[in-house]
Scaffold this active site. Sequence first.
Site, PDB file in Angstrom:
ATOM      1  N   LYS A 104       0.987  -1.084   0.059  1.00 48.00           N
ATOM      2  CA  LYS A 104      -0.189  -0.303  -0.055  1.00 48.00           C
ATOM      3  C   LYS A 104       0.755   1.380  -0.066  1.00 48.00           C
ATOM      4  CE  LYS A 104      -2.518  -0.902   3.664  1.00 48.00           C
ATOM      5  NZ  LYS A 104      -3.328  -1.169   4.720  1.00 48.00           N
ATOM      6  N   HIS A 148      21.096  -1.325   4.211  1.00 42.31           N
ATOM      7  CA  HIS A 148      21.126  -0.020   3.637  1.00 42.31           C
ATOM      8  C   HIS A 148      22.442   0.659   3.655  1.00 42.31           C
ATOM      9  CE1 HIS A 148      16.972  -0.751   3.226  1.00 42.31           C
ATOM     10  NE2 HIS A 148      16.580  -0.290   4.343  1.00 42.31           N
ATOM     11  N   LYS A 161      32.919  21.010   3.530  1.00 41.28           N
ATOM     12  CA  LYS A 161      33.496  22.105   4.811  1.00 41.28           C
ATOM     13  C   LYS A 161      34.904  22.466   4.478  1.00 41.28           C
ATOM     14  CE  LYS A 161      30.342  20.759   8.173  1.00 41.28           C
ATOM     15  NZ  LYS A 161      30.525  21.233   9.260  1.00 41.28           N
TER      16      LYS A 161
END
Length: 483
Positions: free
Chosen positions: A20, A249, A379
Amino acid sequence: VPEIGCLSIIVLGASGDLAKKKTFPALFHLYCQGFLPPNEVHIFGYARTKISDDELRNRIRGYLVSERSASPSKDVSKFLQLIKYVSGSYDAAEGFQMLDKEISKHETSKNSLEGSSRRLFYLALPPSVYPSVCRMIRRYCMNKSNLGGWTRIVVEKPFGRDLGSAEELSSQIGELFDEPQIYRIDHYLGKELVQNLLVLRFANRFFLPLWNRDNIDNVQIVFREDFGTEGRGGYFDEYGIIRDIIQNHLLQVLCLVAMEKPVSLKPEHIRDEKVKVLQSVLPIKDEEVVLGQYEGYRDDPTVPDHSNTPTFATVILRIHNERWEGVPFILKAGKALNSRKAEIRVQFKDVPGDIFKCKKQGRNEFVIRLQPSEAMYMKLMVKQPGLEMSTVQSELDLSYRQRYQGVTIPEAYERLILDTIRGDQQHFVRRDELKAAWEIFTPLLHRIDNGEMNPIPYQAGSRGPAEADELLEKAGYVQTHGY
Ligand code: BG6
């Protein structure tokens, strides 16, 4: 060359959360962009619940339209009309025979196209039913067109709980389908800035000479969520943060940050290099791990009262090769923290012979923010504008929202499903890659499962256990200020 002929996409577990929230919305977006032409494509939902086509459509409807695609309701209705529902169990012939009949009906009706028939089975299901579902598909639902075509299956993590169970699952599926038919999704591989890593590393002269142990001090790959396991406590408690986020992941991101240049962009060449990185990771040391569990986690009724499942972990991986020897790769993930963010921070070593005495102001750092608000920034030290010769840390900033105004960044699932239709396996996890990933984490996971390592409690909404920051510092990370 685009293939012609009908395409049947079968979503198994059609009434579940993943289908869904992710699968159907991704299909809808592909449909809206013209990738699923209605004269070729049919979508089937399959699950145990006995509901009608319209009931399934109504359950999905609310999830289709998101902020990023304010599609008119006419698109929604047309898309929903492409979906048919078949109910049946995951281990009995009857349902799958029925499913096959429905798919074949659709294929016959589209045969005027005189093309092949393509069948994509998306298993939005728990892995415990993968073997039986694959067996049923193999037995009853394979593409039978003599005009060519294919049958592919898409599976979601978790692929097993450890090396042994993952290998068993792989063999069971491997007996039924060949590797080119199996698409193991890790949705991080579908994220824009993860896909950008190869370009960044290998299409920029800047980075080539710097990307190694001589210049880089440490690398952090971080995932934070500012919510807990609400509603998913049952699932989560069985797996924990290492199996849920880090082993898949974050490790996939690590591979792309650390791998050598592939021979070409062919999926096999890229995956070969990823496997090599994984195989070069040294065993994890207990003293380079900090586990945490947020206070209140066990209040979830689906979580056992004495659960020692970590909802936070910092783990240092060390890659034993010429490029990375001595550079800690710090993988950090946590639920119920103070912010939601996923980023890669590559911190460079101090400048030798620092004539500005600016070491305390911070180091050069290259940050790739995967989400939210995709960005890359460096940076760096600059002269403080003004009359004095003093230094200040500043940023070179590439913020996608500003730089690519008007460009819609596709959802990970959308991109990955399109790849499965196109037959491109570059962004999917190969079997040997999966095995190597489990080899790294299995000993640690077993120690946690046996209660030999316990999580430190941390306050929900905090940065996680202070011990994790101490570990980071020990590994050489120097906190910089600003972003
Ligand atoms: C899933 C995990 O794989 O990824 C979830 O099971 C997590 O626990 C989710 O919330 C995070 O995905 P994203 O794309 O929101 O970072």
